[in-house]
Scaffold this motif. Structure first.
Motif, PDB file in Angstrom:
ATOM      1  N   UNK A   1      12.348 -23.371  71.281  1.00 43.61           N
ATOM      2  CA  UNK A   1      12.709 -24.795  71.200  1.00 43.61           C
ATOM      3  C   UNK A   1      14.461 -24.921  70.273  1.00 43.61           C
ATOM      4  N   UNK A   2      14.917 -25.842  70.621  1.00 43.46           N
ATOM      5  CA  UNK A   2      16.342 -25.897  70.120  1.00 43.46           C
ATOM      6  C   UNK A   2      16.571 -27.186  69.464  1.00 43.46           C
ATOM      7  N   UNK A   3      16.127 -28.288  70.222  1.00 39.22           N
ATOM      8  CA  UNK A   3      16.379 -29.576  69.488  1.00 39.22           C
ATOM      9  C   UNK A   3      15.061 -30.397  70.034  1.00 39.22           C
ATOM     10  N   UNK A   4      14.650 -31.351  69.169  1.00 40.91           N
ATOM     11  CA  UNK A   4      13.729 -32.422  69.370  1.00 40.91           C
ATOM     12  C   UNK A   4      13.870 -33.667  69.014  1.00 40.91           C
ATOM     13  N   UNK A   5      13.127 -34.721  69.630  1.00 38.93           N
ATOM     14  CA  UNK A   5      13.319 -36.023  69.406  1.00 38.93           C
ATOM     15  C   UNK A   5      11.912 -36.703  69.681  1.00 38.93           C
ATOM     16  N   UNK A   6      10.827 -37.150  68.641  1.00 40.22           N
ATOM     17  CA  UNK A   6       9.722 -37.573  69.051  1.00 40.22           C
ATOM     18  C   UNK A   6       9.591 -38.913  68.408  1.00 40.22           C
ATOM     19  N   UNK A   7       8.942 -40.041  69.188  1.00 38.10           N
ATOM     20  CA  UNK A   7       8.372 -41.300  68.674  1.00 38.10           C
ATOM     21  C   UNK A   7       6.990 -41.388  68.924  1.00 38.10           C
ATOM     22  N   UNK A   8       6.466 -41.585  67.707  1.00 34.85           N
ATOM     23  CA  UNK A   8       4.922 -42.181  67.728  1.00 34.85           C
ATOM     24  C   UNK A   8       4.696 -43.549  67.591  1.00 34.85           C
ATOM     25  N   UNK A   9       3.696 -44.348  68.386  1.00 28.87           N
ATOM     26  CA  UNK A   9       3.863 -45.833  67.971  1.00 28.87           C
ATOM     27  C   UNK A   9       2.232 -45.956  68.199  1.00 28.87           C
ATOM     28  N   UNK A  10       1.804 -46.696  67.153  1.00 28.22           N
ATOM     29  CA  UNK A  10       0.175 -47.130  67.233  1.00 28.22           C
ATOM     30  C   UNK A  10       0.419 -48.663  66.815  1.00 28.22           C
ATOM     31  N   UNK A  11      -0.073 -49.546  67.486  1.00 24.50           N
ATOM     32  CA  UNK A  11      -0.102 -50.890  67.112  1.00 24.50           C
ATOM     33  C   UNK A  11       0.885 -51.627  66.410  1.00 24.50           C
ATOM     34  N   UNK A  12       2.288 -50.918  67.088  1.00 22.85           N
ATOM     35  CA  UNK A  12       3.484 -51.872  66.626  1.00 22.85           C
ATOM     36  C   UNK A  12       4.103 -50.767  65.437  1.00 22.85           C
ATOM     37  N   UNK A  13       3.205 -49.890  64.927  1.00 25.42           N
ATOM     38  CA  UNK A  13       3.637 -49.043  63.736  1.00 25.42           C
ATOM     39  C   UNK A  13       4.530 -47.836  64.278  1.00 25.42           C
ATOM     40  N   UNK A  14       5.682 -47.349  63.863  1.00 25.87           N
ATOM     41  CA  UNK A  14       6.313 -46.243  64.341  1.00 25.87           C
ATOM     42  C   UNK A  14       6.559 -45.149  63.506  1.00 25.87           C
ATOM     43  N   UNK A  15       6.689 -44.143  63.795  1.00 24.50           N
ATOM     44  CA  UNK A  15       7.048 -42.782  63.254  1.00 24.50           C
ATOM     45  C   UNK A  15       7.886 -41.867  64.051  1.00 24.50           C
ATOM     46  N   UNK A  16       8.946 -41.541  63.587  1.00 26.08           N
ATOM     47  CA  UNK A  16      10.092 -40.977  64.133  1.00 26.08           C
ATOM     48  C   UNK A  16      10.177 -39.504  63.726  1.00 26.08           C
ATOM     49  N   UNK A  17      10.061 -38.343  64.298  1.00 23.55           N
ATOM     50  CA  UNK A  17      10.259 -37.172  64.091  1.00 23.55           C
ATOM     51  C   UNK A  17      11.366 -36.452  65.077  1.00 23.55           C
ATOM     52  N   UNK A  18      12.733 -35.898  64.081  1.00 20.25           N
ATOM     53  CA  UNK A  18      13.729 -35.601  64.825  1.00 20.25           C
ATOM     54  C   UNK A  18      14.431 -34.247  64.114  1.00 20.25           C
ATOM     55  N   UNK A  19      14.899 -33.383  64.853  1.00 20.44           N
ATOM     56  CA  UNK A  19      15.405 -32.130  64.223  1.00 20.44           C
ATOM     57  C   UNK A  19      15.837 -31.181  65.272  1.00 20.44           C
ATOM     58  N   UNK A  20      16.124 -29.976  64.629  1.00 19.13           N
ATOM     59  CA  UNK A  20      16.449 -28.818  65.564  1.00 19.13           C
ATOM     60  C   UNK A  20      16.186 -27.572  64.987  1.00 19.13           C
ATOM     61  N   UNK A  21      16.164 -26.411  65.754  1.00 20.55           N
ATOM     62  CA  UNK A  21      15.783 -25.097  65.129  1.00 20.55           C
ATOM     63  C   UNK A  21      16.743 -23.872  65.754  1.00 20.55           C
ATOM     64  N   UNK A  22      16.960 -22.894  64.859  1.00 20.81           N
ATOM     65  CA  UNK A  22      17.639 -21.801  65.118  1.00 20.81           C
ATOM     66  C   UNK A  22      16.885 -20.574  64.937  1.00 20.81           C
ATOM     67  N   UNK A  23      17.269 -19.352  64.974  1.00 20.60           N
ATOM     68  CA  UNK A  23      16.458 -18.459  64.970  1.00 20.60           C
ATOM     69  C   UNK A  23      15.708 -18.191  63.706  1.00 20.60           C
ATOM     70  N   UNK A  24      16.175 -18.879  62.457  1.00 20.03           N
ATOM     71  CA  UNK A  24      15.730 -18.570  61.255  1.00 20.03           C
ATOM     72  C   UNK A  24      14.880 -19.906  60.523  1.00 20.03           C
TER      73      UNK A  24
END
Length: 619
Positions: free
Chosen positions: A236-259
């Motif tokens: 994994x290097x970078x990521x962007x997630x969007x979760x939606x349930x019934x109009x409510x949203x949660x977003x998760x985003x970030x990045x990873x290096x070796x440590x």
């Protein structure tokens, strides 16, 4: 606004969907001889409302009395020029035309409403008696003149319709037809791998799952969308997630290096930044579908991976084992049988030598997925959702009893069978659970002394219960008013929530979601009560377990709170039932409000049974 008090949640919907891996919930591979919908006399409509007289909503009585639907702000006519593609028979129709990114630039346009025959696409047909297409092999339809018209039309739903029920009506359709909106039709999953456009040598794994869960008469629509950028070895290097349930949203985003893994979680009214240490190569959960091939798939091999699971925002260990290379009547050709264990669940997937997943079993065989053409898979999902509306209730329900007047029970004894030995249930605060020859025996006594322990850490705001959010803190102070004790403050909070927050099977990521919608299931009630109470200086935590539901004749998975009362201890409080001291049919299994903390419950749902239960005393 008060509604019936019942355990209005069964299991965290986002966690449920995520742990299915976005699988298609379908009855298995299509049978070659199965009837198409338009050949099946039993199918006269799928996910269609019953016929009724025309009904139109209006904004006020005066406009309604004018009987002019065009003047209603809640009505929109879709007549006009639509994109159109003619096909001589179903076998040559464009199968993916409903996808939002489909290119229809080369298509014709046609007025709607209209008859395609009058616009030169097929010869007009008129019959006085008999069938226009003949009748050689009922109910089969031969395709010499079985024309198909595919239509596309873009329009925007007005912002003022947000939160309202929206229906679409077609009047005068003279043939069987399917309808897609925004490319989605009840539920499906897809995964796409592509070279990253802005990062040479990197790859993007895009995953999307759209599901519709129906239970207790309520629809839950869930959408999970993820884009993982990975290195050539799939780490994994970078990521962007969007979760939606019934109009409510949660977003998760970030990045990873070796440590280090760094990411932000954001939902309505709340956000938090997390940093997790990486001790070995880290993969996104989406890469699990490809890792066996990357490792050179062969029978008898196994591997363990560190995986970032976006829905729980946690690093977990995944174990994969190639069990066999076999054939089965469930799919075509030989395939490798691969078992994947993640977060307490095992999924078995049969993967062809070219990497195609052919068949999958999850949740101990409850969930079945199969590789099918997209149209057939989506149609099955529609039929499955209609014919098994309350499958989640049956799957989650622990049948027991009956227990009469469960909200008045002060002492209860219950014995669970098939309760996993690795799952530890605490004995505290009047709840005592012991292993016996019959299973796990729990006794709950609400007249006993309350549990003790650290309380101050449960004053801090969290993502789910942002107690420092001004709209929550100020409203809590207003509700509490001049209350002189924590008991009185709790009573006032419960009374306000009972009058203002509807008990509905609507998921929420944060207390702010609940306050905006003014409706929630049990977890949402627990989030909001925790936020209110913490804002008033009352240490409060969210707990999860089961509670008895009289309408369903058994226990359902449920969430409630424990509030710290100085001099007494942790008092169980149930905002869904409006109980300042929760009744004894509540069996606490785990503490926590985040998806990661709730993961241990996964191994219980659909597995644990109630061997016996007795109400020993009542208030």
């Amino acid at each position: 606004m008060t509604s019936s008090r019942r355990p209005s949640c069964l299991f965290p919907s986002l966690l449920f969907a995520a742990l299915l891996g976005g699988s298609l919930v379908s009855p298995g591979p299509a049978l070659a001889q199965e009837l198409q919908d338009w050949e099946n006399p039993q199918v006269v409509g799928i996910n269609k409302l019953d016929p009724h007289a025309p009904v139109y909503p209006f904004a006020d009585p005066a406009t309604a009395r004018a009987l002019d639907r065009a003047k209603s702000p809640f009505y929109r006519l879709l007549n006009g020029r639509w994109k159109f593609k003619f096909s001589a028979h179903p076998g040559v129709r464009p199968l993916s035309f409903f996808e939002t990114g489909f290119d229809d630039a080369a298509w014709d346009t046609i007025p709607v409403p209209a008859n395609i025959e009058k616009h030169g696409y097929a010869p007009p047909i008129y019959v006085n008696i008999g069938y226009a297409w003949g009748w050689r092999n009922p109910p089969r339809v031969h395709h010499e003149h079985n024309y198909v018209g595919s239509y596309r039309y873009r329009f925007e739903v007005p912002a003022s319709w947000q939160g309202r029920r929206v229906r679409i009506t077609f009047q005068g359709v003279s043939a069987g037809f399917y309808l897609w909106v925004n490319g989605q039709k009840i539920g499906y999953t897809r995964r796409q791998v592509r070279a990253a456009a802005d990062a040479p040598g990197r790859w993007e794994i895009e995953s999307e799952a759209v599901m519709r869960l129906q239970f207790l008469g309520v629809d839950k629509r869930i959408r999970l969308h993820a884009v993982d950028r990975v290195r050539p070895d799939l780490t994994l290097e970078t990521f962007s997630y969007e979760h939606e349930i019934g109009g409510n949203r949660m977003q998760v985003s970030g990045n990873a290096d070796a440590a280090v893994l760094r990411f932000e979680v954001a939902a309505r009214g709340s956000s938090e930044t997390k940093i997790l240490k990486i001790e070995r190569p880290l993969y996104p959960s989406s890469a699990l579908a490809f890792l066996p091939l990357m490792q050179g798939i062969r029978t008898g091999t196994s591997a363990r991976y560190a995986v970032f699971h976006g829905e729980t925002q946690a690093i977990a260990e995944a174990e994969q084992e190639v069990l066999a290379y076999e054939t089965s009547p469930l799919f075509e050709g030989p395939a490798f049988k691969v078992a994947t264990r993640l977060l307490g669940l095992e999924t078995t997937t049969w993967i062809a030598a070219d990497g195609r997943p052919l068949f999958e079993l999850g949740m101990r065989g409850v969930i079945i997925s199969a590789l099918e053409d997209e149209q057939r898979a989506r149609r099955y999902l529609v039929e499955a959702s209609l014919n098994k509306r309350d499958a989640m209730v049956e799957f989650s329900l622990l049948r027991a009893g009956p227990i009469e007047q469960p909200r008045r029970v002060s002492q209860m004894q219950v014995v669970f069978s098939d309760f996993p030995r690795e799952f530890e249930v605490n004995s505290e605060g009047g709840q005592t659970c012991l292993r016996t020859a019959e299973g796990l025996e729990c006794r709950v006594d609400r007249t006993a002394a309350l549990a003790q322990g650290d309380s101050q850490r449960h004053l801090a705001p969290t993502l789910a219960a942002p107690s420092v959010l001004e709209e929550i803190a100020s409203l809590a102070r207003t509700i509490a008013g001049d209350a002189a004790s924590d008991d009185e403050r709790i009573a006032r909070l419960l009374a306000w929530m009972d009058a203002n927050i509807a008990k509905e099977a609507v998921d929420a990521f944060t207390a702010a979601d609940v306050l905006r919608a003014r409706r929630a299931e049990c977890q949402g009630h627990a989030y909001l009560f925790a936020a209110f109470a913490r804002a008033l200086g009352i240490p409060t935590r969210v707990v999860n377990g089961i509670a008895y539901s009289e309408p369903h004749g058994g226990f359902l998975y449920h969430s409630w709170n424990e509030a710290w009362i100085a001099g007494r201890g942790w008092q169980p409080v149930d905002a869904t039932f409006g109980q300042a001291h929760a009744d004894a049919t509540h069996v606490k299994l785990i503490e926590g409000e985040s998806a990661a903390e709730l993961v241990p419950l996964v191994n219980l749902v659909g597995r644990v049974r109630v061997a016996s239960v007795s109400a020993l005393a009542r208030w």
